[in-house]
Structures are given as structure tokens and as C-alpha cells.
Scaffold this motif. Structure first.
Motif, short mmCIF file in Angstrom:
data_model
loop_
_atom_site.label_atom_id
_atom_site.label_comp_id
_atom_site.label_asym_id
_atom_site.label_seq_id
_atom_site.Cartn_x
_atom_site.Cartn_y
_atom_site.Cartn_z
N LEU A 1 0.87 -1.17 0.00
CA LEU A 1 0.00 0.00 0.00
C LEU A 1 0.90 1.21 0.00
O LEU A 1 1.47 1.58 1.03
CB LEU A 1 -0.92 0.00 1.22
CG LEU A 1 -1.96 1.11 1.29
CD1 LEU A 1 -2.86 1.11 0.06
CD2 LEU A 1 -2.79 0.98 2.54
N GLY A 2 1.08 1.78 -1.19
CA GLY A 2 2.05 2.86 -1.33
C GLY A 2 3.44 2.30 -1.05
O GLY A 2 3.83 1.30 -1.61
N GLY A 3 4.15 2.90 -0.12
CA GLY A 3 5.48 2.42 0.24
C GLY A 3 5.48 1.41 1.36
O GLY A 3 6.53 0.93 1.76
N MET A 4 4.31 1.09 1.89
CA MET A 4 4.22 0.14 3.00
C MET A 4 3.98 -1.27 2.48
O MET A 4 3.27 -1.46 1.49
CB MET A 4 3.06 0.50 3.94
CG MET A 4 3.21 1.82 4.63
SD MET A 4 1.92 2.15 5.86
CE MET A 4 0.43 1.60 5.10
N ILE A 5 4.58 -2.23 3.17
CA ILE A 5 4.32 -3.64 2.88
C ILE A 5 3.65 -4.23 4.11
O ILE A 5 4.18 -4.15 5.22
CB ILE A 5 5.61 -4.40 2.55
CG1 ILE A 5 6.23 -3.82 1.27
CG2 ILE A 5 5.34 -5.88 2.40
CD1 ILE A 5 7.57 -4.41 0.92
N ILE A 6 2.46 -4.78 3.91
CA ILE A 6 1.65 -5.29 5.00
C ILE A 6 1.49 -6.80 4.84
O ILE A 6 0.88 -7.25 3.86
CB ILE A 6 0.26 -4.62 5.02
CG1 ILE A 6 0.42 -3.10 5.06
CG2 ILE A 6 -0.58 -5.13 6.17
CD1 ILE A 6 -0.84 -2.35 4.71
N PRO A 7 2.04 -7.60 5.78
CA PRO A 7 1.83 -9.04 5.68
C PRO A 7 0.40 -9.40 6.09
O PRO A 7 -0.07 -9.00 7.15
CB PRO A 7 2.86 -9.62 6.65
CG PRO A 7 3.23 -8.51 7.56
CD PRO A 7 2.90 -7.22 6.88
N LEU A 8 -0.28 -10.12 5.22
CA LEU A 8 -1.66 -10.55 5.47
C LEU A 8 -1.75 -12.06 5.26
O LEU A 8 -0.98 -12.63 4.48
CB LEU A 8 -2.61 -9.85 4.50
CG LEU A 8 -2.70 -8.33 4.60
CD1 LEU A 8 -3.50 -7.79 3.42
CD2 LEU A 8 -3.33 -7.93 5.91
N PRO A 9 -2.72 -12.70 5.90
CA PRO A 9 -2.92 -14.12 5.62
C PRO A 9 -3.33 -14.30 4.16
O PRO A 9 -4.13 -13.54 3.62
CB PRO A 9 -4.08 -14.52 6.54
CG PRO A 9 -4.23 -13.41 7.52
CD PRO A 9 -3.65 -12.18 6.90
N ASN A 10 -2.75 -15.28 3.51
CA ASN A 10 -3.09 -15.59 2.13
C ASN A 10 -4.16 -16.69 2.17
O ASN A 10 -3.88 -17.86 2.03
CB ASN A 10 -1.85 -16.05 1.36
CG ASN A 10 -2.06 -16.02 -0.13
OD1 ASN A 10 -2.98 -15.39 -0.63
ND2 ASN A 10 -1.20 -16.71 -0.85
N PHE A 11 -5.38 -16.26 2.36
CA PHE A 11 -6.50 -17.18 2.54
C PHE A 11 -6.67 -18.10 1.33
O PHE A 11 -6.27 -17.77 0.22
CB PHE A 11 -7.79 -16.39 2.78
CG PHE A 11 -7.76 -15.59 4.04
CD1 PHE A 11 -7.85 -16.21 5.28
CD2 PHE A 11 -7.64 -14.21 4.00
CE1 PHE A 11 -7.82 -15.47 6.45
CE2 PHE A 11 -7.61 -13.46 5.16
CZ PHE A 11 -7.70 -14.09 6.40
N ARG A 12 -7.30 -19.22 1.56
CA ARG A 12 -7.53 -20.22 0.50
C ARG A 12 -8.24 -19.59 -0.69
O ARG A 12 -7.90 -19.86 -1.84
CB ARG A 12 -8.34 -21.39 1.06
CG ARG A 12 -8.50 -22.51 0.05
CD ARG A 12 -9.29 -23.69 0.58
NE ARG A 12 -8.86 -24.07 1.91
CZ ARG A 12 -9.68 -24.41 2.90
NH1 ARG A 12 -10.98 -24.44 2.70
NH2 ARG A 12 -9.21 -24.74 4.08
N TRP A 13 -9.26 -18.76 -0.45
CA TRP A 13 -10.00 -18.15 -1.55
C TRP A 13 -9.09 -17.26 -2.40
O TRP A 13 -9.22 -17.21 -3.61
CB TRP A 13 -11.21 -17.36 -1.06
CG TRP A 13 -10.91 -16.20 -0.15
CD1 TRP A 13 -10.92 -16.22 1.21
CD2 TRP A 13 -10.54 -14.88 -0.54
NE1 TRP A 13 -10.58 -14.97 1.69
CE2 TRP A 13 -10.34 -14.13 0.64
CE3 TRP A 13 -10.35 -14.24 -1.77
CZ2 TRP A 13 -9.96 -12.79 0.63
CZ3 TRP A 13 -9.98 -12.91 -1.79
CH2 TRP A 13 -9.79 -12.20 -0.59
N ARG A 14 -8.11 -16.57 -1.75
CA ARG A 14 -7.19 -15.73 -2.51
C ARG A 14 -6.21 -16.57 -3.30
O ARG A 14 -5.91 -16.27 -4.46
CB ARG A 14 -6.44 -14.77 -1.60
CG ARG A 14 -5.56 -13.82 -2.42
CD ARG A 14 -4.81 -12.83 -1.55
NE ARG A 14 -4.01 -11.95 -2.37
CZ ARG A 14 -2.79 -12.26 -2.85
NH1 ARG A 14 -2.24 -13.43 -2.56
NH2 ARG A 14 -2.15 -11.41 -3.60
#
Length: 112
Positions: free
Chosen positions: A28-41
Motif C-alpha cells: 500500500l504505497g510504500g508500505m508492505i503489510i503481511p496478510l494471511p493468504n487465505f484459501r480463496w485468494r
């Protein structure tokens, strides 16, 4: 995975196998945000990357907003969380890049 998707991911510094990754590094812009990579994704990411190729929008902040709007317009995904992600990004796009987002949504509606 088709060669064009591997080439796209490699050229853009993306994870070459996000379908297996448990973590998604969202930018998001210059930020990197770790998120769960859900099965649907994990199930839709190949299709999403193909949409970048189809629409010509790069995997940049603006490009992700436009691809999400295109996907919302084209009604690409059945999974409710995938649709919610597209609509959320499209809403953000309407705030920050109104004309481009509307154009992408309209193009998605005409694609099917």
C-alpha cells in the motif's frame, strides 16, 4: 502455471508461486503489510494476474485499483470475500482515481 503469468510475476518482482504461500505481502504505497493468504485468494490469484495482462494495468497501487474495478464490473469471482476485496479496492479507487476507476469498471462490464 502458464509462462505468461510466470513472466509477468518475475518481471514485476512478485512471488512466483503465491498459490502456495501462506502469507501475502500486500503493498500500500510504500508500505508492505503481511496478510494471511487465505484459501480463496490462493484460488483466484492466477486469474487476477491474468487480468493484469488482459487489461494492461501494472501491479502498482493504481493498477490494482483499476484491475479490482474491472473485476467488479466483470463479476469475475464467486467467493464473497473475493468480491468484497474487489469492491473495497474499487471504492478506494473512486476516491483517489475516480475517472480511471469508473473507466475500468465500465470496461469490465463490457468484457463479458
Amino acid at each position: 502455471m502458464p509462462d505468461d503469468i510466470i513472466t509477468f510475476r518475475s518481471a514485476n518482482g512478485l512471488d512466483l508461486d503465491p498459490e502456495r504461500s501462506r502469507v501475502w505481502l500486500a503493498q500500500l504505497g510504500g508500505m508492505i503489510i503481511p496478510l494471511p493468504n487465505f484459501r480463496w485468494r490462493r484460488a483466484i490469484i492466477g486469474q487476477h494476474d491474468r487480468h493484469h495482462l488482459v487489461t494492461g494495468h501494472p501491479p502498482t497501487f493504481e493498477g490494482e485499483l483499476f484491475v479490482a474495478a474491472w473485476e467488479a464490473g466483470a463479476r469475475c469471482y464467486r467467493h464473497p470475500w473475493a468480491r468484497l476485496l474487489c469492491w473495497s479496492l474499487m471504492t478506494l479507487g473512486l476516491v483517489v482515481r475516480t475517472k480511471g476507476t469508473l473507466a475500468a469498471f465500465k470496461a469490465g462490464r463490457l468484457s463479458g
